[in-house]
Design a protein around this motif. Structure first.
Motif, short mmCIF file in Angstrom:
data_model
loop_
_atom_site.label_atom_id
_atom_site.label_comp_id
_atom_site.label_asym_id
_atom_site.label_seq_id
_atom_site.Cartn_x
_atom_site.Cartn_y
_atom_site.Cartn_z
N TYR A 38 0.85 -1.18 0.00
CA TYR A 38 0.00 0.00 0.00
C TYR A 38 0.89 1.24 0.00
CZ TYR A 38 -4.27 -2.53 1.14
OH TYR A 38 -5.35 -3.37 1.11
N SER A 39 0.52 2.21 -0.81
CA SER A 39 1.20 3.51 -0.78
C SER A 39 0.14 4.58 -0.61
CB SER A 39 2.01 3.74 -2.05
OG SER A 39 1.15 3.81 -3.17
N GLY A 40 0.51 5.68 -0.02
CA GLY A 40 -0.41 6.79 0.14
C GLY A 40 -1.56 6.52 1.09
N LEU A 41 -1.31 5.76 2.14
CA LEU A 41 -2.36 5.47 3.11
C LEU A 41 -2.91 6.75 3.71
CD1 LEU A 41 -1.07 2.39 5.12
CD2 LEU A 41 -3.01 2.47 3.57
N GLN A 42 -4.22 6.80 3.86
CA GLN A 42 -4.87 7.95 4.47
C GLN A 42 -5.27 7.68 5.92
OE1 GLN A 42 -5.09 10.90 2.76
NE2 GLN A 42 -3.85 9.77 1.30
N SER A 44 -4.29 5.13 9.65
CA SER A 44 -3.31 4.32 10.36
C SER A 44 -3.43 2.86 9.90
CB SER A 44 -3.59 4.42 11.85
OG SER A 44 -3.03 3.34 12.55
N PRO A 45 -2.34 2.11 9.83
CA PRO A 45 -2.44 0.68 9.49
C PRO A 45 -3.40 -0.07 10.41
CG PRO A 45 -0.16 1.35 9.38
CD PRO A 45 -0.94 2.52 9.96
N ALA A 46 -3.50 0.34 11.65
CA ALA A 46 -4.42 -0.33 12.59
C ALA A 46 -5.88 -0.13 12.19
CB ALA A 46 -4.19 0.19 14.00
N ASP A 47 -6.17 0.97 11.48
CA ASP A 47 -7.54 1.28 11.06
C ASP A 47 -7.84 0.83 9.63
OD1 ASP A 47 -8.02 2.47 13.52
OD2 ASP A 47 -7.33 4.43 12.81
N LEU A 48 -6.89 0.24 8.95
CA LEU A 48 -7.07 -0.16 7.57
C LEU A 48 -7.94 -1.40 7.46
CD1 LEU A 48 -6.32 0.17 4.56
CD2 LEU A 48 -4.31 -1.24 5.01
N ASP A 49 -9.01 -1.31 6.67
CA ASP A 49 -9.86 -2.46 6.36
C ASP A 49 -9.40 -2.97 5.01
OD1 ASP A 49 -11.85 -4.21 5.51
OD2 ASP A 49 -13.46 -3.05 6.40
N LYS A 55 -11.56 -3.67 -2.50
CA LYS A 55 -12.78 -3.55 -3.29
C LYS A 55 -13.00 -2.11 -3.78
CE LYS A 55 -17.78 -4.05 -3.01
NZ LYS A 55 -18.91 -4.29 -2.13
N ASN A 56 -12.84 -1.14 -2.88
CA ASN A 56 -13.19 0.25 -3.19
C ASN A 56 -12.04 1.11 -3.71
OD1 ASN A 56 -15.84 -0.23 -2.28
ND2 ASN A 56 -15.19 0.10 -0.17
N GLU A 57 -10.80 0.70 -3.45
CA GLU A 57 -9.63 1.48 -3.85
C GLU A 57 -8.59 0.59 -4.52
OE1 GLU A 57 -9.42 4.62 -0.19
OE2 GLU A 57 -8.65 2.61 0.17
N PRO A 58 -8.94 -0.08 -5.61
CA PRO A 58 -7.99 -1.02 -6.21
C PRO A 58 -6.69 -0.36 -6.70
CG PRO A 58 -9.84 -0.68 -7.67
CD PRO A 58 -10.17 -0.01 -6.36
N ASP A 59 -6.73 0.93 -6.98
CA ASP A 59 -5.53 1.62 -7.46
C ASP A 59 -4.54 1.92 -6.34
OD1 ASP A 59 -6.55 1.59 -10.01
OD2 ASP A 59 -7.42 3.59 -9.85
N GLU A 60 -4.96 1.79 -5.08
CA GLU A 60 -4.08 2.08 -3.95
C GLU A 60 -3.22 0.87 -3.56
OE1 GLU A 60 -3.58 5.03 -2.50
OE2 GLU A 60 -4.94 5.85 -3.99
N THR A 61 -3.53 -0.29 -4.10
CA THR A 61 -2.75 -1.49 -3.74
C THR A 61 -2.02 -2.02 -4.95
OG1 THR A 61 -4.55 -3.01 -4.22
CG2 THR A 61 -4.44 -2.13 -1.99
#
Length: 65
Positions: A38-42, A44-49, A55-61
């Motif tokens: 993952y790049s550009g996380l908006q 915290s990793p602890a809050d990442l679903d 499903k909703n952000e395929p371009d972020e992974t």
């Protein structure tokens, strides 16, 4: 997300020269044990679903196979 799913977090800070002068830039990558990056996380990793993000952000992974 469980912390056990995280392989590593990479953070890089650097100076970039732009037409307006030198600016500070930062890149943060989150590498999961399944090979997903993952790049550009908006959040915290602890809050990442992870399932919702895939499903909703395929371009972020980026999944390495």
């Amino acid at each position: 997300m469980q912390m056990a799913q995280i392989d590593s977090i990479y953070h890089d800070g650097y100076l970039a020269v732009t037409p307006l002068g030198t600016q500070s830039q930062e890149d943060t990558l989150l590498l999961l044990k399944d090979g997903t990056v993952y790049s550009g996380l908006q959040v915290s990793p602890a809050d990442l679903d992870v399932a919702a993000s895939r499903k909703n952000e395929p371009d972020e992974t980026v999944s390495s196979v």
